[in-house]
Motif scaffolding. Structure first.
Motif, PDB file in Angstrom:
ATOM      1  N   LEU A   1      71.141 124.128  31.989  1.00  0.00           N
ATOM      2  CA  LEU A   1      71.729 122.863  32.467  1.00  0.00           C
ATOM      3  C   LEU A   1      73.221 122.866  32.180  1.00  0.00           C
ATOM      4  N   ASN A   2      73.565 123.273  30.930  1.00  0.00           N
ATOM      5  CA  ASN A   2      74.994 123.332  30.595  1.00  0.00           C
ATOM      6  C   ASN A   2      75.720 124.295  31.516  1.00  0.00           C
ATOM      7  N   LEU A   3      75.047 125.422  31.771  1.00  0.00           N
ATOM      8  CA  LEU A   3      75.711 126.418  32.631  1.00  0.00           C
ATOM      9  C   LEU A   3      75.904 125.862  34.033  1.00  0.00           C
TER      10      LEU A   3
ATOM     11  N   VAL B   1      83.102 127.720  10.880  1.00  0.00           N
ATOM     12  CA  VAL B   1      82.311 128.353   9.820  1.00  0.00           C
ATOM     13  C   VAL B   1      80.847 128.019  10.049  1.00  0.00           C
ATOM     14  N   HIS B   2      80.059 129.022  10.417  1.00  0.00           N
ATOM     15  CA  HIS B   2      78.616 128.839  10.562  1.00  0.00           C
ATOM     16  C   HIS B   2      77.948 129.318   9.286  1.00  0.00           C
ATOM     17  N   TRP B   3      77.518 128.342   8.466  1.00  0.00           N
ATOM     18  CA  TRP B   3      76.983 128.650   7.146  1.00  0.00           C
ATOM     19  C   TRP B   3      75.766 127.753   6.924  1.00  0.00           C
TER      20      TRP B   3
ATOM     21  N   SER C   1      72.406 135.171  14.848  1.00  0.00           N
ATOM     22  CA  SER C   1      71.426 135.174  13.750  1.00  0.00           C
ATOM     23  C   SER C   1      70.943 133.778  13.385  1.00  0.00           C
ATOM     24  N   GLU C   2      71.745 132.748  13.704  1.00  0.00           N
ATOM     25  CA  GLU C   2      71.349 131.381  13.329  1.00  0.00           C
ATOM     26  C   GLU C   2      70.186 130.868  14.174  1.00  0.00           C
ATOM     27  N   TRP C   3      69.814 131.637  15.199  1.00  0.00           N
ATOM     28  CA  TRP C   3      68.659 131.281  16.028  1.00  0.00           C
ATOM     29  C   TRP C   3      67.387 132.040  15.640  1.00  0.00           C
ATOM     30  N   MET C   4      67.411 132.735  14.508  1.00  0.00           N
ATOM     31  CA  MET C   4      66.268 133.577  14.129  1.00  0.00           C
ATOM     32  C   MET C   4      64.971 132.784  14.032  1.00  0.00           C
TER      33      MET C   4
ATOM     34  N   LYS D   1      74.907 120.570   9.496  1.00  0.00           N
ATOM     35  CA  LYS D   1      73.485 120.785   9.796  1.00  0.00           C
ATOM     36  C   LYS D   1      73.395 121.487  11.133  1.00  0.00           C
ATOM     37  N   HIS D   2      72.834 122.667  11.139  1.00  0.00           N
ATOM     38  CA  HIS D   2      72.636 123.401  12.375  1.00  0.00           C
ATOM     39  C   HIS D   2      71.216 123.136  12.876  1.00  0.00           C
ATOM     40  N   HIS D   3      70.786 123.843  13.900  1.00  0.00           N
ATOM     41  CA  HIS D   3      69.488 123.548  14.511  1.00  0.00           C
ATOM     42  C   HIS D   3      68.323 123.711  13.540  1.00  0.00           C
ATOM     43  N   GLU D   4      68.503 124.502  12.483  1.00  0.00           N
ATOM     44  CA  GLU D   4      67.405 124.719  11.513  1.00  0.00           C
ATOM     45  C   GLU D   4      67.073 123.450  10.744  1.00  0.00           C
TER      46      GLU D   4
ATOM     47  N   PHE E   1      79.894 118.139  17.866  1.00  0.00           N
ATOM     48  CA  PHE E   1      78.483 118.005  18.218  1.00  0.00           C
ATOM     49  C   PHE E   1      78.065 119.196  19.071  1.00  0.00           C
ATOM     50  N   ASP E   2      76.728 119.351  19.189  1.00  0.00           N
ATOM     51  CA  ASP E   2      76.274 120.536  19.911  1.00  0.00           C
ATOM     52  C   ASP E   2      74.897 120.318  20.526  1.00  0.00           C
ATOM     53  N   MET E   3      74.685 120.898  21.677  1.00  0.00           N
ATOM     54  CA  MET E   3      73.362 120.896  22.329  1.00  0.00           C
ATOM     55  C   MET E   3      72.803 119.478  22.442  1.00  0.00           C
ATOM     56  N   PRO E   4      73.434 118.626  23.212  1.00  0.00           N
ATOM     57  CA  PRO E   4      72.980 117.229  23.288  1.00  0.00           C
ATOM     58  C   PRO E   4      71.559 117.082  23.841  1.00  0.00           C
TER      59      PRO E   4
ATOM     60  N   SER F   1      83.195 117.579  23.172  1.00  0.00           N
ATOM     61  CA  SER F   1      82.545 117.263  24.461  1.00  0.00           C
ATOM     62  C   SER F   1      81.044 117.550  24.427  1.00  0.00           C
ATOM     63  N   ARG F   2      80.601 118.297  23.436  1.00  0.00           N
ATOM     64  CA  ARG F   2      79.168 118.571  23.344  1.00  0.00           C
ATOM     65  C   ARG F   2      78.410 117.391  22.726  1.00  0.00           C
ATOM     66  N   ILE F   3      79.087 116.236  22.637  1.00  0.00           N
ATOM     67  CA  ILE F   3      78.357 114.993  22.386  1.00  0.00           C
ATOM     68  C   ILE F   3      77.518 114.711  23.634  1.00  0.00           C
TER      69      ILE F   3
ATOM     70  N   GLY G   1      82.215 127.031  27.188  1.00  0.00           N
ATOM     71  CA  GLY G   1      81.022 127.743  26.707  1.00  0.00           C
ATOM     72  C   GLY G   1      81.386 128.731  25.614  1.00  0.00           C
ATOM     73  N   ASP G   2      80.396 129.131  24.851  1.00  0.00           N
ATOM     74  CA  ASP G   2      80.659 130.094  23.776  1.00  0.00           C
ATOM     75  C   ASP G   2      81.327 131.339  24.355  1.00  0.00           C
ATOM     76  N   GLY G   3      82.429 131.731  23.788  1.00  0.00           N
ATOM     77  CA  GLY G   3      83.093 132.953  24.233  1.00  0.00           C
ATOM     78  C   GLY G   3      83.733 132.826  25.598  1.00  0.00           C
TER      79      GLY G   3
ATOM     80  N   ASP H   1      74.713 135.747  22.823  1.00  0.00           N
ATOM     81  CA  ASP H   1      76.065 136.309  22.827  1.00  0.00           C
ATOM     82  C   ASP H   1      76.584 136.243  24.260  1.00  0.00           C
ATOM     83  N   TRP H   2      77.114 135.083  24.650  1.00  0.00           N
ATOM     84  CA  TRP H   2      77.452 134.827  26.045  1.00  0.00           C
ATOM     85  C   TRP H   2      78.744 135.506  26.447  1.00  0.00           C
ATOM     86  N   LYS H   3      78.734 136.069  27.651  1.00  0.00           N
ATOM     87  CA  LYS H   3      79.954 136.646  28.253  1.00  0.00           C
ATOM     88  C   LYS H   3      80.266 135.857  29.512  1.00  0.00           C
TER      89      LYS H   3
HETATM   90  C1  JFZ Z   1      75.411 126.609  20.367  1.00  0.00           C
HETATM   91  C2  JFZ Z   1      74.463 126.959  19.219  1.00  0.00           C
HETATM   92  O1  JFZ Z   1      73.173 127.084  19.739  1.00  0.00           O
HETATM   93  C3  JFZ Z   1      74.905 128.251  18.568  1.00  0.00           C
HETATM   94  O2  JFZ Z   1      74.025 128.580  17.527  1.00  0.00           O
HETATM   95  C4  JFZ Z   1      76.327 128.065  18.027  1.00  0.00           C
HETATM   96  O3  JFZ Z   1      76.324 127.055  17.049  1.00  0.00           O
HETATM   97  C5  JFZ Z   1      77.248 127.707  19.206  1.00  0.00           C
HETATM   98  C6  JFZ Z   1      78.651 127.411  18.723  1.00  0.00           C
HETATM   99  O4  JFZ Z   1      76.770 126.543  19.903  1.00  0.00           O
HETATM  100  O5  JFZ Z   1      75.270 127.595  21.386  1.00  0.00           O
HETATM  101  C7  JFZ Z   1      75.564 127.284  22.687  1.00  0.00           C
HETATM  102  C8  JFZ Z   1      75.730 125.992  23.117  1.00  0.00           C
HETATM  103  C9  JFZ Z   1      76.074 125.741  24.445  1.00  0.00           C
HETATM  104  C10 JFZ Z   1      76.226 126.803  25.333  1.00  0.00           C
HETATM  105  C11 JFZ Z   1      76.042 128.103  24.893  1.00  0.00           C
HETATM  106  C12 JFZ Z   1      75.710 128.343  23.571  1.00  0.00           C
HETATM  107  N1  JFZ Z   1      76.577 126.557  26.725  1.00  0.00           N
HETATM  108  O6  JFZ Z   1      76.878 125.394  27.055  1.00  0.00           O
HETATM  109  O7  JFZ Z   1      76.609 127.514  27.515  1.00  0.00           O
END
Ligand code: JFZ
Length: 598
Positions: A9-11, A54-56, A75-78, A123-126, A220-223, A249-251, A262-264, A482-484
């Motif tokens: 959906l985000n994509l 910092v992802h910790w 790795s945070e999605w393990m 707090k991450h998804h875990e 915020f992340d992954m609404p 904006s990820r609110i 998007g990531d990367g 690992d998005w490109k």
């Molecule tokens: C999210 C998290 O799932 C990931 O673990 C990390 O914290 C990253 C910074 O954010 O990952 C995403 C969220 C949204 C997209 C891709 C990866 N997106 O919108 O394409």
């Protein structure tokens, strides 16, 4: 599955926006940022340019490995990828004791790296809270560590003048029966999301806003499926408790004070309003025991330069280990980037996107009274051509060593004579002192091609598209998460579906024309036509492999013609399929490589 749906959906959202990316400055935020007050609120963010992500979390303790099974990628999605039951995963708490954590060291590192704000995962998804909370027992306070690292970071950031910011996953929570994302312990249809938001998510966000002093922003992340009402109640909380705290904006719902791509991902053209590119240092946000693909110092400097030249911030991530230490290679890289910024920071901090569009030599940034030319490729004839420049100039010098430079100007071009020796092989910045304002000529200026560079890259975002051809944003991945991101010319299936470049050749010379594209097996072997003014060059596409969101988009470079420029001036390149057929290819860029016969 929900994550995948959400990402798709985000994509789709990104894809829709990318329709309008073609060769123009993205000016899509005026609807949300409507007044001066708002811009004052984001001024610190827009000036900061460089942040540390910092992802910790508990995932750092696992480092991507669970019961001798390794999870490559993020790795945070393990826990989600391994469908690890909550009862099992929670046992990580027993040994989580990051005794090497030192807030002062982290903040000093950030400061020495030239970083202006730190975004730490609260707090991450875990679902594990890296802070003292009254709304969950699943927190760092119930580990052998028994300290609140966010409190310690708050004190250190306050002492050193860095903005402290928190990442909070407001919807995904694999630990909670009513949180998002865990469909292996809990049944989706039985989930009461409102209960989760009202008993954990919003109360914890309130704790973060109340107990750690002034925050720069909440990331915020992954609404996901969070409702408009819940989102609005989060925003209201923030505005009430910390009116100056920015919201990412990820609110969701198109809201937020600044846009995260998007990531990367870096947009192919400048974005007018506050925005941020987020990148891992290797290929994982969380610490991974077996991911050594760390970006070099040069790659980070070039990434920062690219992002800032488009008006954005770079939020670069480190993944501390379970013991609280930041990987040594990240420490060393950050310190080297910091040294570079000590010398060149004036061309980065407080700037906006440059008015000169990307040229074979590099990119530009701008601040009041100063134009900065980031020379990433040094012209072998020492002549730096700056097209579309109409400003009044009092001085030109090399920023890193103050060497004064000689320049000439005509009605639309400035030419600067550079020294033979390259002061900084990565990015030598030329400072142009202005005595008046510059008009915004972005993209009006042509690409000036010269035989004095090893290559002249023609980014596809500079091309014009015709017929059904599109300039499209594509996302793929090598590893999970690992998005490109690539912007390509696509949907070219008939001779009318073409793309073209208008180029200004500064002098005579000979060039190879190389196409860089991706082409699935079943489409390869079709014929294409490259026209160079009236000259015609035919080519047949080669296969690179198939791609989708979960498999990489791989590119090949194919030389399809050689041209000889007998006199300087404007030339046009047009590329299209020769006949009707399947999509010819996904064209990522065109490269002109000078040929020297003597
Ligand atoms: C999210 C998290 O799932 C990931 O673990 C990390 O914290 C990253 C910074 O954010 O990952 C995403 C969220 C949204 C997209 C891709 C990866 N997106 O919108 O394409």
């Amino acid at each position: 599955m929900r994550y995948i749906k959400q990402c798709l959906l985000n994509l789709l959202v990104i894809l829709f926006l990318s329709e309008h990316l073609n060769a123009q400055i993205i000016d899509m935020w005026d609807k949300t940022i409507s007044n001066k007050l708002q811009s004052e609120k984001t001024q610190w963010f827009q000036d900061a340019k460089f942040g540390l992500f910092v992802h910790w979390g508990l995932f750092s303790q696992a480092g991507g490995e669970w019961k001798e099974k390794r999870f490559y990628g993020v790795s945070e999605w393990m826990m989600q990828r391994g469908k690890i039951p909550v009862a099992e995963y929670s046992k990580l708490v027993e040994d989580f004791n990051p005794t090497k954590f030192n807030a002062e060291e982290w903040v000093n590192l950030a400061k020495d790296a030239g970083i202006k704000y730190i975004v730490v995962t609260a707090k991450h998804h875990e679902g594990f809270a890296m802070f003292k909370t009254n709304f969950s027992n699943f927190s760092i306070m119930n580990t052998p560590f028994k300290r609140d690292p966010l409190k310690e970071l708050s004190a250190s950031c306050n002492k050193k003048g860095l903005k402290l910011c928190f990442y909070y996953s407001q919807n995904l929570d694999w630990h909670e029966p009513n949180g998002g994302g865990n469909d292996w312990d809990f049944v989706e249809k039985n989930k009461d999301y409102s209960s989760y938001y009202n008993t954990k998510s919003i109360p914890q966000i309130t704790e973060l806003l109340s107990n750690y002093g002034p925050l720069g922003l909440i990331w915020f992340d992954m609404p996901g499926g969070i409702s408009k009402e819940q989102t609005q109640s989060i925003i209201s909380k923030i505005k009430k408790l910390q009116p100056n705290c920015l919201i990412s904006s990820r609110i969701g719902l198109g809201l937020g004070d600044f846009r995260d791509f998007g990531d990367g991902e870096v947009p192919p053209v400048p974005v007018k309003e506050p925005w941020e590119a987020i990148f891992t240092h290797n290929d994982s946000w969380g610490y991974s025991k077996f991911d050594f693909n760390f970006k070099t110092v040069q790659e980070i400097i070039l990434l920062l330069t690219d992002v800032v030249s488009k008006g954005g911030n770079l939020l670069l991530n480190v993944g501390p280990k379970g013991d609280g230490s930041i990987p040594e290679v990240s420490v060393k890289c950050l310190l080297s980037v910091g040294k570079w910024l000590q010398v060149n920071g004036d061309a980065i901090y407080g700037t906006t996107y440059g008015p000169i569009p990307p040229q074979p030599w590099g990119v530009s940034t701008l601040k009041t009274g100063k134009l900065f030319l980031h020379v990433l490729h040094w012209p072998k004839n020492s002549q730096l051509i700056v097209p579309g420049f109409t400003g009044k100039v009092s001085e030109v010098k090399i920023l890193c060593n103050n060497t004064p430079l000689v320049w000439e100007q005509n009605a639309s071009t400035m030419t600067i004579t550079l020294p033979k020796e390259i002061p900084d092989e990565t990015n030598t910045i030329i400072e142009v002192l202005l005595t008046g304002p510059l008009n915004e000529s972005y993209f009006d200026a042509p690409i000036v091609v010269s035989p004095w560079y090893d290559h002249c890259n023609l980014d596809i975002s500079r091309a014009r598209n015709f017929g059904n051809s599109k300039i499209e944003h594509l996302t793929s991945s090598h590893y999970f998460g690992d998005w490109k991101h690539n912007t390509c010319a696509t949907s070219m299936q008939a001779p009318a579906d073409s793309i073209s470049y208008q180029l200004n050749f500064s002098e005579v010379g000979d060039y190879k024309i190389i196409l860089e594209y991706s082409c699935p097996f079943e489409n390869s072997g079709q014929e294409g036509l490259l026209k160079f003014d009236e000259q015609k060059f035919y080519f047949q596409t080669l296969a690179t492999g198939n791609y989708d969101n979960w498999h990489p988009l791989l590119f090949i470079q194919q030389t399809v013609s050689e041209v000889s420029i007998k006199e300087p001036g404007i030339r046009k390149i047009t590329i299209s399929p020769l006949q009707n057929g399947k999509e010819l290819f996904k064209l990522n860029r065109v490269v002109l490589t000078p040929i020297h016969f003597n």
